[in-house]
Design a protein around this motif. Sequence first.
Motif, PDB file in Angstrom:
ATOM      1  N   LEU A 184       4.439 -45.908 -52.762  1.00 44.63           N
ATOM      2  CA  LEU A 184       4.645 -46.333 -54.145  1.00 44.63           C
ATOM      3  C   LEU A 184       4.514 -45.125 -55.051  1.00 44.63           C
ATOM      4  O   LEU A 184       3.688 -44.232 -54.792  1.00 44.63           O
ATOM      5  CB  LEU A 184       3.599 -47.376 -54.555  1.00 44.63           C
ATOM      6  N   TYR A 185       5.287 -45.111 -56.131  1.00 44.62           N
ATOM      7  CA  TYR A 185       5.207 -44.027 -57.107  1.00 44.62           C
ATOM      8  C   TYR A 185       5.367 -42.662 -56.423  1.00 44.62           C
ATOM      9  O   TYR A 185       4.657 -41.707 -56.712  1.00 44.62           O
ATOM     10  CB  TYR A 185       3.879 -44.092 -57.874  1.00 44.62           C
ATOM     11  N   ARG A 186       6.288 -42.616 -55.439  1.00 47.46           N
ATOM     12  CA  ARG A 186       6.682 -41.383 -54.749  1.00 47.46           C
ATOM     13  C   ARG A 186       5.613 -40.808 -53.822  1.00 47.46           C
ATOM     14  O   ARG A 186       5.709 -39.671 -53.384  1.00 47.46           O
ATOM     15  CB  ARG A 186       7.113 -40.300 -55.760  1.00 47.46           C
ATOM     16  N   ARG A 187       4.579 -41.577 -53.515  1.00 49.77           N
ATOM     17  CA  ARG A 187       3.548 -41.096 -52.589  1.00 49.77           C
ATOM     18  C   ARG A 187       3.111 -42.239 -51.688  1.00 49.77           C
ATOM     19  O   ARG A 187       3.116 -43.400 -52.099  1.00 49.77           O
ATOM     20  CB  ARG A 187       2.330 -40.559 -53.347  1.00 49.77           C
ATOM     21  N   THR A 206      -3.510 -50.476 -55.498  1.00 51.48           N
ATOM     22  CA  THR A 206      -3.435 -49.118 -54.969  1.00 51.48           C
ATOM     23  C   THR A 206      -4.820 -48.501 -55.131  1.00 51.48           C
ATOM     24  O   THR A 206      -5.534 -48.776 -56.098  1.00 51.48           O
ATOM     25  CB  THR A 206      -2.399 -48.267 -55.728  1.00 51.48           C
ATOM     26  N   LEU A 207      -5.200 -47.682 -54.159  1.00 54.54           N
ATOM     27  CA  LEU A 207      -6.515 -47.048 -54.186  1.00 54.54           C
ATOM     28  C   LEU A 207      -6.372 -45.559 -54.473  1.00 54.54           C
ATOM     29  O   LEU A 207      -5.382 -44.926 -54.079  1.00 54.54           O
ATOM     30  CB  LEU A 207      -7.228 -47.249 -52.845  1.00 54.54           C
ATOM     31  N   GLY A 218      10.931 -39.909 -44.429  1.00 50.09           N
ATOM     32  CA  GLY A 218      10.723 -41.341 -44.621  1.00 50.09           C
ATOM     33  C   GLY A 218       9.609 -41.867 -43.735  1.00 50.09           C
ATOM     34  O   GLY A 218       9.427 -41.420 -42.604  1.00 50.09           O
ATOM     35  N   LEU A 219       8.864 -42.809 -44.243  1.00 46.11           N
ATOM     36  CA  LEU A 219       7.746 -43.392 -43.512  1.00 46.11           C
ATOM     37  C   LEU A 219       7.981 -44.885 -43.346  1.00 46.11           C
ATOM     38  O   LEU A 219       8.675 -45.523 -44.136  1.00 46.11           O
ATOM     39  CB  LEU A 219       6.436 -43.152 -44.275  1.00 46.11           C
ATOM     40  N   GLU A 220       7.376 -45.451 -42.299  1.00 47.39           N
ATOM     41  CA  GLU A 220       7.488 -46.895 -42.077  1.00 47.39           C
ATOM     42  C   GLU A 220       6.926 -47.662 -43.262  1.00 47.39           C
ATOM     43  O   GLU A 220       7.384 -48.749 -43.599  1.00 47.39           O
ATOM     44  CB  GLU A 220       6.729 -47.270 -40.795  1.00 47.39           C
ATOM     45  N   SER A 221       5.914 -47.069 -43.926  1.00 51.86           N
ATOM     46  CA  SER A 221       5.261 -47.741 -45.050  1.00 51.86           C
ATOM     47  C   SER A 221       6.126 -47.774 -46.304  1.00 51.86           C
ATOM     48  O   SER A 221       5.703 -48.273 -47.334  1.00 51.86           O
ATOM     49  CB  SER A 221       3.923 -47.060 -45.371  1.00 51.86           C
ATOM     50  N   THR A 222       7.349 -47.240 -46.209  1.00 52.71           N
ATOM     51  CA  THR A 222       8.263 -47.330 -47.346  1.00 52.71           C
ATOM     52  C   THR A 222       8.693 -48.774 -47.569  1.00 52.71           C
ATOM     53  O   THR A 222       8.867 -49.223 -48.699  1.00 52.71           O
ATOM     54  CB  THR A 222       9.510 -46.451 -47.113  1.00 52.71           C
TER      55      THR A 222
END
Length: 269
Positions: A146-149, A166-167, A86-90
């Motif tokens: 987003l979108y699992r990445r 998203t980029l 898990g990442l903070e950006s989740t």
Amino acid sequence: MARQTYWKGYLKLSLVTAAVSLTPATTESNQLRFHVLNRKTKNRVESRYVDSVTRKPIADKDQARGYPRGEDDYVILEDKELDEVGLESTKTIDIDTFVPRGSIDWIWYDKPHFLTPEDKVGTEAFCVIRESMNANDVVGIARLVLYRRERAVLLEPQGKGIILWTLHFGDEVRPPAATLDSHSKVDDTVLSLMKKLVKDRTEEWQPAMVQDPIQKRLRAMIRAKQKSLVKATPPSSKGPPPKPTGNVVNIMDALKKSLAKETGRPKSH
């Protein structure tokens, strides 16, 4: 129709935080979709995972994710292990840098989303972040799962809200396939005629310019089939084949003819 919230979390800039939600700015819900049927029984066809060797169906509980490390050799990762990465950006869009608006080439842009505040408490913080970007004519760069990445995202103030793009990843953008001859010179007369042609065809942008004629024809064909319940061959949308004009095109003549037609050409709507 109310938009379905895709993601909820927090927008953060230093110590300023706002609860926000994210909804996709585009939709494919109006696109025609077809079911695959058994032609004889008219029953729908189901797809399922089967073992590539035994050909037996595999239950959900027996399915696992594997990363190939050799021929027929895999590293298996369990769902629990993947969740632990898990990442903070989740759940947080933490803006860590800004770049001048318009400095990122269009080819890096992927999918647009509407970012909006979730409650009254966060609205003030959201508006302060938005107006600060507007005042400095910049866009924010952050990361978000987003979108699992985990993806790099761009936040651009627009009206009362913020558009989150998203980029593309660095390895997804290809270099130009070829370069033009920088020594080639455009004839001034030809350029003048082409500029006039472009000007004559310039109109105000309208969404109707990007409608899908294929979807329109498909819907009409389906309605006709529903009414008649008779199997019919749809009319071909292709016109008569163009007459051969040879390999050499005189651009000056083509431009003059095009400009002559522009006088009586109605504007598209």
